[in-house]
Design an enzyme around this catalytic site. Structure first.
Site, mmCIF file in Angstrom:
data_model
loop_
_atom_site.group_PDB
_atom_site.id
_atom_site.type_symbol
_atom_site.label_atom_id
_atom_site.label_comp_id
_atom_site.label_asym_id
_atom_site.label_seq_id
_atom_site.Cartn_x
_atom_site.Cartn_y
_atom_site.Cartn_z
ATOM 1 N N MET A 26 0.851 -1.197 0.000
ATOM 2 C CA MET A 26 0.000 0.000 0.000
ATOM 3 C C MET A 26 0.886 1.246 0.000
ATOM 4 S SD MET A 26 -3.446 -0.953 2.060
ATOM 5 C CE MET A 26 -2.825 -0.691 3.690
ATOM 6 N N LEU A 29 6.645 3.148 1.746
ATOM 7 C CA LEU A 29 7.551 2.017 1.931
ATOM 8 C C LEU A 29 8.625 2.281 2.985
ATOM 9 C CD1 LEU A 29 8.010 1.088 -1.827
ATOM 10 C CD2 LEU A 29 6.266 0.311 -0.205
ATOM 11 N N HIS A 33 9.452 -3.340 3.594
ATOM 12 C CA HIS A 33 8.998 -3.580 2.212
ATOM 13 C C HIS A 33 10.191 -3.880 1.295
ATOM 14 C CE1 HIS A 33 5.632 -0.849 3.626
ATOM 15 N NE2 HIS A 33 4.958 -1.862 3.153
ATOM 16 N N LYS A 144 5.478 -11.666 7.172
ATOM 17 C CA LYS A 144 4.864 -12.370 8.309
ATOM 18 C C LYS A 144 4.354 -11.400 9.366
ATOM 19 C CE LYS A 144 7.398 -16.735 8.278
ATOM 20 N NZ LYS A 144 8.204 -17.637 9.132
ATOM 21 N N GLN A 149 -3.046 -12.181 7.629
ATOM 22 C CA GLN A 149 -3.195 -11.881 6.196
ATOM 23 C C GLN A 149 -2.473 -12.939 5.358
ATOM 24 O OE1 GLN A 149 -2.846 -7.859 4.295
ATOM 25 N NE2 GLN A 149 -0.776 -8.519 3.837
ATOM 26 N N LEU A 180 8.746 -3.113 12.094
ATOM 27 C CA LEU A 180 8.606 -1.978 11.178
ATOM 28 C C LEU A 180 7.198 -1.987 10.574
ATOM 29 C CD1 LEU A 180 12.001 -1.816 9.244
ATOM 30 C CD2 LEU A 180 11.386 -0.902 11.489
ATOM 31 N N SER A 182 4.284 0.941 8.468
ATOM 32 C CA SER A 182 3.978 2.309 8.010
ATOM 33 C C SER A 182 3.230 3.083 9.094
ATOM 34 C CB SER A 182 3.126 2.272 6.744
ATOM 35 O OG SER A 182 3.828 1.597 5.727
HETATM 36 O O1 PAF Z 1 -0.223 -5.765 3.460
HETATM 37 C C1 PAF Z 1 -0.630 -4.850 2.725
HETATM 38 O O2 PAF Z 1 0.052 -3.862 2.519
HETATM 39 C C2 PAF Z 1 -2.004 -4.949 2.080
HETATM 40 O O3 PAF Z 1 -2.907 -5.585 2.915
HETATM 41 C C3 PAF Z 1 -1.972 -5.620 0.694
HETATM 42 C C4 PAF Z 1 -1.493 -7.069 0.768
HETATM 43 C C5 PAF Z 1 -1.055 -4.846 -0.238
HETATM 44 C C6 PAF Z 1 -3.380 -5.640 0.084
HETATM 45 O O4 PAF Z 1 -3.885 -4.353 -0.053
#
Ligand code: PAF
Length: 276
Positions: A26, A29, A33, A144, A149, A180, A182
């Site tokens: 999203m 970064l 990321h 992780k 998710q 870490l 966002s």
């Molecule tokens: O983990 C994230 O940043 C979000 O949930 C994802 C996997 C990009 C889906 O929008």
């Protein structure tokens, strides 16, 4: 590096690639990321990163509006990492019509974070499936840090027969142990100092389990009380089985300790695996 905003252009660009590794994000970064990008690079020469703040996975009172959008800075970092393609669609490009077809995640998505964020994992699974269908990668990398998710995405890939490998990447932490994220930038200086207590709490539970403690409910209750006593609004502290995220069966050896709590207005999540 190419920054592409439309599905048609992305499909055209990727048509000549034989192997693609994909990192959905999203944006906004951070080093965590970039680590996913480096892992993706180990799996394919062509790395695609998507940047899209997905409205479908935010509840009405959540931070969709204020979620930091930093496309230019993100692209600078990704270019420095050697990423081939950034896919940054607009909302209208990804959702040209109301998204009435959605992915129903497995029942475990109603527990843990799902119990506090109704519809969140439906939104995540739906956008991830859309992105996977658009990018058609051979490998997709997820952190992780968002353990539930990752579990939901793995289940979706397995149960819907998606032809790709899902790679789970270890959580990157600040020197004091804070995972870490966002959302860490929402923390005030005092909250940032306090935030590490969530990691310490999970580490204490891990130590207790490694030392032979078996009353997980008591460990969860004590940990939640310790966080609450320091001013956290605790959503859950839970010891679960790694493979299913269900309550651990007697003798379960691969466990994960997960927590979610608010510090001021900031919701933080973290987890630690423990293997006996
Ligand atoms: O983990 C994230 O940043 C979000 O949930 C994802 C996997 C990009 C889906 O929008």
């Amino acid at each position: 590096m190419q920054v592409i905003h439309t599905v048609a252009e992305l499909r055209q660009r990727l048509s000549k690639e034989t192997r693609v590794a994909f990192v959905p994000t999203m944006g906004n970064l951070h080093e965590g990321h970039l680590d996913l990008v480096r892992i993706a690079r180990q799996h394919a020469k062509c790395v695609v990163v998507s940047i899209f703040v997905n409205p479908l996975q935010f509840g009405v009172n959540e931070d969709f509006g204020k979620y930091p959008r930093t496309l230019h800075a993100d692209c600078d970092q990704l270019a420095a990492c050697g990423v081939e393609v950034v896919f940054a669609p607009s909302e209208a490009e990804l959702y040209p019509q109301p998204q009435q077809v959605t992915v129903e995640p497995p029942p475990i998505a109603q527990e843990l974070c799902g119990a506090f964020r109704p519809g969140h994992f439906r939104g995540v699974a739906t956008v991830v499936l859309k992105l996977l269908n658009i990018v058609q990668p051979q490998v997709a990398v997820f952190g992780k840090k968002d353990y539930q998710q990752l579990h939901v995405v793995r289940q979706m890939a397995a149960q819907l027969n998606l032809a790709l490998e899902i790679v789970g990447a270890e959580t990157l932490r600040a020197a004091d142990g804070l995972a870490l994220s966002s959302r860490n930038q929402y923390l005030s200086a005092a909250e940032r100092t306090e935030a590490v207590f969530m990691y310490q709490t999970l580490a204490n539970i891990r130590q207790a389990i490694q030392g032979g403690a078996q009353d997980y409910a008591l460990l969860e209750k004590d940990a939640a009380a310790a966080l609450a006593a320091r001013g956290w609004q605790v959503e859950y502290v839970a010891v679960r089985a790694q493979s299913t995220l269900a309550l651990p069966a007697q003798g379960e050896r691969a466990l994960v300790i997960l927590a979610a709590a608010r510090l001021g207005v900031t919701r933080l999540i973290d987890n630690l695996e423990v293997c006996l």
